[in-house]
Structure formats: structure tokens, C-alpha cells
Design a protein around this motif. Sequence first.
Motif, short mmCIF file in Angstrom:
data_model
loop_
_atom_site.label_atom_id
_atom_site.label_comp_id
_atom_site.label_asym_id
_atom_site.label_seq_id
_atom_site.Cartn_x
_atom_site.Cartn_y
_atom_site.Cartn_z
N ILE A 45 -26.78 56.46 -5.15
CA ILE A 45 -26.25 57.00 -3.89
C ILE A 45 -25.42 55.96 -3.16
O ILE A 45 -24.30 56.24 -2.68
CB ILE A 45 -27.40 57.51 -3.00
N GLN A 46 -25.93 54.74 -3.07
CA GLN A 46 -25.22 53.70 -2.34
C GLN A 46 -23.93 53.28 -3.05
O GLN A 46 -22.88 53.11 -2.43
CB GLN A 46 -26.14 52.48 -2.14
N THR A 47 -24.03 53.15 -4.37
CA THR A 47 -22.84 52.74 -5.13
C THR A 47 -21.73 53.77 -5.03
O THR A 47 -20.56 53.44 -4.79
CB THR A 47 -23.20 52.52 -6.61
N GLU A 48 -22.08 55.03 -5.20
CA GLU A 48 -21.06 56.08 -5.24
C GLU A 48 -20.54 56.46 -3.87
O GLU A 48 -19.40 56.91 -3.73
CB GLU A 48 -21.61 57.32 -5.96
N SER A 49 -21.33 56.29 -2.84
CA SER A 49 -20.85 56.60 -1.49
C SER A 49 -20.10 55.44 -0.86
O SER A 49 -19.27 55.63 0.04
CB SER A 49 -22.03 56.98 -0.58
N GLY A 50 -20.40 54.21 -1.34
CA GLY A 50 -19.83 53.04 -0.72
C GLY A 50 -20.52 52.65 0.57
O GLY A 50 -20.01 51.84 1.35
N LEU A 51 -21.70 53.22 0.82
CA LEU A 51 -22.46 52.98 2.05
C LEU A 51 -23.81 52.38 1.73
O LEU A 51 -24.36 52.58 0.64
CB LEU A 51 -22.67 54.29 2.81
N THR A 52 -24.36 51.65 2.68
CA THR A 52 -25.72 51.16 2.51
C THR A 52 -26.71 52.26 2.91
O THR A 52 -26.35 53.22 3.62
CB THR A 52 -25.96 49.94 3.41
N LYS A 53 -27.93 52.11 2.47
CA LYS A 53 -28.96 53.08 2.86
C LYS A 53 -29.12 53.11 4.37
O LYS A 53 -29.31 54.19 4.97
CB LYS A 53 -30.29 52.73 2.19
N ALA A 54 -29.00 51.96 5.01
CA ALA A 54 -29.14 51.90 6.47
C ALA A 54 -28.05 52.71 7.16
O ALA A 54 -28.30 53.37 8.18
CB ALA A 54 -29.11 50.44 6.93
N GLU A 55 -26.83 52.65 6.63
CA GLU A 55 -25.73 53.43 7.22
C GLU A 55 -25.98 54.92 7.09
O GLU A 55 -25.69 55.70 8.00
CB GLU A 55 -24.41 53.06 6.54
N ILE A 56 -26.54 55.34 5.97
CA ILE A 56 -26.85 56.77 5.78
C ILE A 56 -28.03 57.16 6.66
O ILE A 56 -28.06 58.25 7.23
CB ILE A 56 -27.12 57.06 4.29
N GLY A 89 -27.66 61.84 -0.15
CA GLY A 89 -28.52 60.84 0.49
C GLY A 89 -29.10 61.36 1.79
O GLY A 89 -30.28 61.13 2.10
N LEU A 90 -28.30 62.07 2.58
CA LEU A 90 -28.82 62.67 3.81
C LEU A 90 -29.93 63.67 3.50
O LEU A 90 -30.98 63.68 4.17
CB LEU A 90 -27.69 63.37 4.57
N CYS A 91 -29.71 64.51 2.51
CA CYS A 91 -30.73 65.49 2.13
C CYS A 91 -32.01 64.78 1.69
O CYS A 91 -33.13 65.20 2.04
CB CYS A 91 -30.21 66.38 1.00
N LYS A 92 -31.87 63.71 0.95
CA LYS A 92 -33.03 62.96 0.47
C LYS A 92 -33.83 62.39 1.65
O LYS A 92 -35.07 62.47 1.69
CB LYS A 92 -32.56 61.84 -0.46
#
Length: 770
Positions: free
Chosen positions: A338-349, A290-293
Amino acid sequence: MSEQKIEFYKGPAGGWGALRSVAKTLMKEGAPGKGARTLLAANQPDGFDCPGCAWPDRSHTSTFEFCENGVKAVAAESTSKRATPEVIGEHTVSWWAEQSDYVLEQLGRITEPLVYDAVTDKYKRIAWDDAFTLIAAELKALPDPNQASFYTSGRTSNEAAFLYQLFVREYGTNNFPDCSNMCHEPSGSGLRPTIGVGKGTVTLHDFEQADLILILGQNPGTNHPRMLGELRDAAKRGCRIVSVNPLRERGLERFADPQDKLEMATMGSTPISSHYVRIRIGGDFAFLKGLCKLVLEADEHARLNGLAPIVDSAFIAEHTSGFDEFMQDVLDEDWDVIQTESGLTKAEIEAVAKQYMESKRVIACWGMGITQHQHSVATIQMIVNLLMLRGNLGREGAGVCPVRGHSNVQGDRTMGINEKPTAAFLDRLGKVFGFEPPRSHGHDTVGAIEAMLEGQCKVFFAMGGNFAAATPDTLATYRALQSCELTVHVATKFNRSHVVHGQQALLLPCLGRTEIDVQAGGTQGVTVEDSMSMVHLSAGLNAPASEHLLSEPMIVARLAAATLPHSKTPWLDLVADYRLIRERIEAVFDDFAGFNEKIAKPGGFRLRNTASERVWNTPSGKAKFSTHAVPRDTFVHRAKASEKHRDTVVLTLATVRSHDQYNTTVYGMDDRYRGVYGQRRVVFINDEDLRDIGLKDGDWVDITSLYADGVERRAEKFRLVSYDIPRGNIASYYPETNPLVPLQSFAIGARTPTSKSIPVKLTRCDAPAA
């Protein structure tokens, strides 16, 4: 032992709590004066290298460079307690096997070589000559050298490791199960194909220059406390520190340096993390992708709008391959995944991505929270991808930093402790020593256990460590060791592996790092390599715990002389003066040219790291972008999707260390920073998960792993502790939870046990009897 209680810790890591722990440790080991004098020599130019973690020393010239972790390691080795033949022989081995790891540790230093007597089920003393004769006879009787395996602990010095691998290869096998197989194997496996070296690229100087430090799956407050000093200094000068970890660890939040008089006098402390990401267990790969994206999307936006580019295109064009394929794969990735598998929201990333893109120099650090997963190799390669996007490799203040555990685990690999040696290394070794080394790959840790279970490994020799406690699938490992015709352990103290033995068994006591090593050529020093490729000399200052102890190099040399009577290697001559061993190391490894002269200088020298010079020893001559899909078919995924577990709350368990523990060595029963006292069988769990399961804080449960291999693996009698951990995730200490990890559950491309991502269920049970 302290009272059993849960009392959450509110202070900073380090500080007065660390000093009180130091005093308590020195008093408990029965030699406070000796222990304090010994600590004054830790990590000094004319002293010994701390036998604890592999974190480097600032200059190797400080007046008092140690940490709480190091104090426990040094005090344990310098203890006045002695595990004499009479002490160990007071009880049967079966009786000792029923005792806790803590009780075994508290026996103190083993003083004489011991042999197992099957008739009495006890250990008894044996002369050194007789011990070597017994081992040599068993090794020579094997029809195939590959029926023996030779384990190595990360505390073994460069000199001992070099002689050890030479002996084993002259004997005829590459069976080198190693502690690296269980911890940072994915680091090397992930880095070598991408940047051409399997080690970190940074130095402590880079930590002084970094704008951002990413800490992934690591708890330095317990595992590498000296690292907190670097993080504290970085935070004070304004460097951003982003911690990515499921558990909220105190050492990543605040730190008070016990060696800072002002901070101690004012009860002050320093905030460590500027940003703390509460990722779900196993979600690091999705988070990094997600960071790379976000970086790639921001760069595309910048270029379309005439703004300064985000991606370092010049670095990518000159130094990398595979970028276009990688970029397309990342841009095509779905944010829901990405959000489901990381357990994070897009905003957190996005919050982390913003800090990354605003920083010119970035270091990424990681520990076993990254490596002990099924897709750990891919995750490490995604870390490299992220850094390469902005040229954060091979320049000041930037790079990769796998933070390794035992003090010389990296050096052992450099010396050739590797079950898959390169042809070039074997060619050079054979030329220098005049023999033909075996070429077929040998057993790693999992392979060695499997070979024992299949009857294909008859002799198991361990150079240090605690194999039975460190390995996965505990009951299977026990059966494996017990099936051997002979098990041999070189050790300083009694541990679990010594009570899980073969038909014949030997314990060979060795000198510790803190002890004076006198050979025919005079007092000797050994060398070690830290996590940042610095090689330096270590010389003990304490009298040996017993007159019967031998050094590890001497043990190897005498065993080799007994086993290989026609060897061209002058084994006993080499150990008369360790400078002769280092001359042979120099002859095999070009990077050690001038070895004896270089280590004569305080601080030693740094081995060349080509990736830090932007020289890429890969097939293409360039660093490689790696393309991987977000993992969606792990053992945890399968357990949750199984019809068999449809009505089960499937949780993901990560095994962790307590603060009174180093690797499998249990110094005490407290975990100060997590608020656990007088006990170890606890499970940290989210309060909402407790309610979903119908349990409450303080209840007792059994833990059952949920792998689809038909084998029931259970760890019994654990107390539930409500804790700040993401939903669906739990944590508990190893080695108590190692029985839950099957042998076949290991990292793809590295075969490291997946001890940080175990699918489990909890079942209520009665509290243990008082």
C-alpha cells in the motif's frame, strides 16, 4: 500573446486575477459590451446554460452566475471574429495544419458550410442542400452501415442527441464513439455494477450537509471553477475538505470569490483544503484500499473493546452484498504494498482515515485524475467500498460525485448516445418509432480509430468536438481520419480536426448555445443535464453569428431526411417545434414523463436516481462490495522492470489542462495558477528528479513513451519547469502530449485512454529556434 516566462503564482484562485482575466478575454474577442450582456443571461431561468462545464447551478435564478471558465467559453462563442470562406480559403489546408491550436481558435466563428477541394487543397463554400446530398450519397453507398461512425461531443443538447441517435440507429448502426469514452467512461462502468446507476448520487443540497468532502484527482480551480464556490461555503461552515492530488493546485488551497464584495475589497480569501495528500500518479487505488483497511481495523478494535462500532453493520447487512470477501481481502493486504504503490506513508493515510471515521456524512468527488488510468474502474469501485463501510450512500450529505466535463456529456448518454445500448432501450425505441434497431454493439472511440485504420470505417461524422486533438496516439488517429472516404464535422469554430480530413470533407456550421434559435414553430430552447442529474431549459439571446447557421437538431433532421427517404419518422416536423422532440423523448424514457411541463419551471427538474434512494438496480438488488488486488503490473510497472530500460530514469507522465484551456480548446497561452505565461510546451518536474537525470530547470527535452509495442512515440521540444510534484512524476499539457498514449493503453473495463499514467523518458534537446 503574453511574454514567455515562468513566474509562480502566490495569490488565491479566483479573486482579482479572475476578474482581470474576464476583462482581457472580453476585449480580446472584440465584443466587450455584447459579451458582458451575454454573461448576464448565463444560467438564468430565461437564459442559456453555460456551454462550459457540467457543474450545476445553485438555483438557476442568481443574478450573475458564471465563472472564469464560463466567461472564456461564452466569449469565444460570442466573438466578433468570423472564419468566413474567404478567411479560411486564404490558405491551403496544409498551411492551416502547420498552425497552432490557439491560432485556429482565434479565427472565430465559421459562417457557412464548407467543402474540401482536393485540387486546390482549400475549403470552399457549399450550399446546405448540396452538403446533405453529398453525405447521404456516401452513407447510402456503403455496403454495411457499420462502415460509418458517428461521434458526439458533450456540448450537444438533449434534443439534438436524441434525434442523432435515432437517425443513426434507423440508418443501421450503434457506432457511437463519444467524448465520454475519453473521460468519465470508467465512472459509469464502475458505478453501475456496484450501485445500479452510472451517475453521481448527490445534489448541491448534500454539499451543504456534508461533514467531509474528498476530492480525488480533480483540479476544480481550472476545470470546474464554479465548484469552488460550494467548497468555499463548505469550508466556511467547518466542513473538512481532503484533496488528493499529485500536483499542488492553487484552487484546492485558497479561493477568493470574485462575486463576494467584502472578500474582494479586503483582498481576502478562504482556505479550501483542510488536508492535502500528495499522492503519486496512479497511487489512488492503493491509498483508498489503505483507508478501507484502517477503517476495518479500527472497527475490529472498537468491537473487541466495547466501543462504538466504526462500520455501519446495519447498512451493510440490509443494503449490500460481498462484504465478507471484501473485508478479508482488505485485511490481508500488505502495508508495504500500500505504501509503495500510493507513495504515502502509513501515517499519512492514517491522518485521512481519522477524518473519515470522525465524519458522519461524506461525499467523494473525482475527475479525470482517477478515470484516465489502467485500473480506473477498480479505483472507482474502491471509492464506493469506502463510502459503504459507513453507510455514506443514499443519505443526506453523502454519496458519490463524479465531476464531469462538458456541459451535457451526461445528458447525451441519457439520450441514448451509447455504443452498447441495452435491449430494453432498443425495444422501446423501436416500438415508439416503428423500426427494428440494430442490436450488435458498435465502436467506442478507440474502436472507431482501429476500424478506420483497418479500412472498416469509411465515413466519420462528428457532432461537435475536436476528435483529432482529443484522442490518444495522435499520429495513428491522423492516419485513421485521413483514410476515410468522407469526414464531416458539425462545429462553431475551426479546429485541429478540420485540417486532418478524409478524401472528402465537410464543415457544417451550427448555432451556439448563446444564440437565438428560430424554427417554423417560433423561437426554440433546448435542454441539458448537469452532473447532478438536473435537467433544465437553455435559450440563447444573441443573434446568430451568420444567417447561414443551422441548429444541431435541424442539421440532424435534414441529414436524416436526405439519407432515409422511407423513414416513418417525421424529421422536419419534429424540428419545427422542439416540444415535439421532447414528447418523443418522454415516450421512450419514463423518467421524462411531463418533460415539457417540468422544464417550464425555473431550474427544471431532477431525474430519478435510485441509488440516492437506497434502491439498488443490480442483479442482486443490493449494492455490491468489489474486491480487487492493488495494481502491480501496469504499463508503468512494466517499463520500470524492463531490462531494456535498466539504465533509464523512467518517469510517470500525467497530461493536464492549462488554465487558458477547456478540453482541447486553447483560449490563450497562459497557465496563471501554475505560473506559466506565453507558452505551452512545458514539463513540470521534481527538482530532485532533475538532478538525477543530469538536467536543470529551463533545459529543453524530448519526451518518449516507453510502451513495449515497438512503436516510437515522441513529443519534441518541451521546457523543463521545476515544480512541487512527487518524485518520479511529471506533468505536461494535452493535446501536445497525446501522441505518447498508444491506442491499446486503456482502462480495463472502460477502454478510456490512460492519459494520466504514461511511462516516459526525457532526452535533452536543443532549444527551439527563436
